[in-house]
Design a protein around this motif. Structure first.
Motif, PDB file in Angstrom:
ATOM      1  N   THR A  46       1.040  -1.167   0.093  1.00  0.00           N
ATOM      2  CA  THR A  46      -0.038  -0.050  -0.087  1.00  0.00           C
ATOM      3  C   THR A  46       0.894   1.462   0.168  1.00  0.00           C
ATOM      4  O   THR A  46       2.108   1.247   0.376  1.00  0.00           O
ATOM      5  CB  THR A  46      -1.069   0.079   1.184  1.00  0.00           C
ATOM      6  N   ARG A  47       0.318   2.228  -0.564  1.00  0.00           N
ATOM      7  CA  ARG A  47       0.867   3.539  -0.667  1.00  0.00           C
ATOM      8  C   ARG A  47       0.541   4.670   0.485  1.00  0.00           C
ATOM      9  O   ARG A  47       0.998   5.404   0.772  1.00  0.00           O
ATOM     10  CB  ARG A  47       0.950   4.043  -1.793  1.00  0.00           C
ATOM     11  N   ALA A  48      -0.451   3.951   1.157  1.00  0.00           N
ATOM     12  CA  ALA A  48      -1.120   4.774   2.159  1.00  0.00           C
ATOM     13  C   ALA A  48      -0.217   5.217   3.453  1.00  0.00           C
ATOM     14  O   ALA A  48       0.433   3.692   3.686  1.00  0.00           O
ATOM     15  CB  ALA A  48      -2.593   4.114   2.494  1.00  0.00           C
ATOM     16  N   LYS A  49      -0.106   6.057   3.980  1.00  0.00           N
ATOM     17  CA  LYS A  49       0.835   6.295   5.412  1.00  0.00           C
ATOM     18  C   LYS A  49      -0.046   5.529   6.341  1.00  0.00           C
ATOM     19  O   LYS A  49      -1.354   5.701   6.589  1.00  0.00           O
ATOM     20  CB  LYS A  49       0.999   7.777   5.429  1.00  0.00           C
ATOM     21  N   ALA A  50       0.729   4.762   7.263  1.00  0.00           N
ATOM     22  CA  ALA A  50      -0.001   4.278   8.392  1.00  0.00           C
ATOM     23  C   ALA A  50      -0.355   5.565   9.497  1.00  0.00           C
ATOM     24  O   ALA A  50       0.485   6.271   9.612  1.00  0.00           O
ATOM     25  CB  ALA A  50       1.068   3.328   9.156  1.00  0.00           C
TER      26      ALA A  50
END
Length: 185
Positions: free
Chosen positions: A42-46
């Motif tokens: 995923t490219r979403a930031k945690a």
């Protein structure tokens, strides 16, 4: 089964990978075995991790819980979590030992491991417990998925199934719900 190592155990690793939509490959040769774990990218930031804390609705009122597990470390972890939630804890390392405990002690609920070796499994143990104490409440725990034996234990009247590894919040919720439920056995 029979001999335990000091690691997480393949069942817990497998369930964790499956819960995250991943996969595992295994390669073995004369030099050893390699397990490769794959997780979705995923490219979403945690986001920031939420710290779990037990709210008052999960706290026990001194209810006595019997933790039955053939793994000492699992008994200790469950016992510590339950004590931190305000429960009194008894432990047993086998189904046979658990039957003796419920004859000698008042127990409000049993947290019962499904797979114990050697001896009876969790369903067999719960069945025998009910023949002695028909109103005994139980929560079934296992590192495996919900099996036929788990379904049979639930049909006998166990309140819920919780999969290992569990958090304090998950355990607290399932125990509170089970204690509040009516016995269907």
């Amino acid at each position: 089964m029979g001999k335990s190592g000091t690691g997480l155990g393949l069942t817990i690793v497998w369930n964790t990978v499956q819960d995250h939509g991943g996969d595992i490959t295994v390669e073995s040769n004369e030099n050893g075995t390699t397990f490769t774990l794959y997780f979705p990218a995923t490219r979403a930031k945690a986001g920031p991790r939420k710290e779990e804390s037990a709210d008052d609705s999960l706290r026990g009122n001194g209810n006595q819980i019997l933790v039955v597990d053939d793994e000492a470390q699992q008994r200790d972890i469950a016992g510590q979590l339950l004590e931190s939630l305000g429960y009194r804890v008894l432990t047993a390392s086998s189904g046979e030992e658990a039957l003796t405990v419920i004859e000698e002690q008042d127990v409000d609920l049993v947290l019962l491991d499904m797979i114990m070796d050697p001896g009876m499994n969790g369903r067999q143990c719960y069945e025998q417990m009910l023949s002695r104490k028909p109103d005994l409440k139980a929560v079934i725990a296992s590192g495996f998925s919900e099996s036929e034996e788990v379904k049979k234990a639930l049909a006998l009247g166990a309140s819920a199934f919780i999969r290992k590894p569990y958090t304090m919040m998950q355990l607290g919720k399932v125990i509170r719900t089970a204690l509040k439920s009516r016995t269907t056995a």
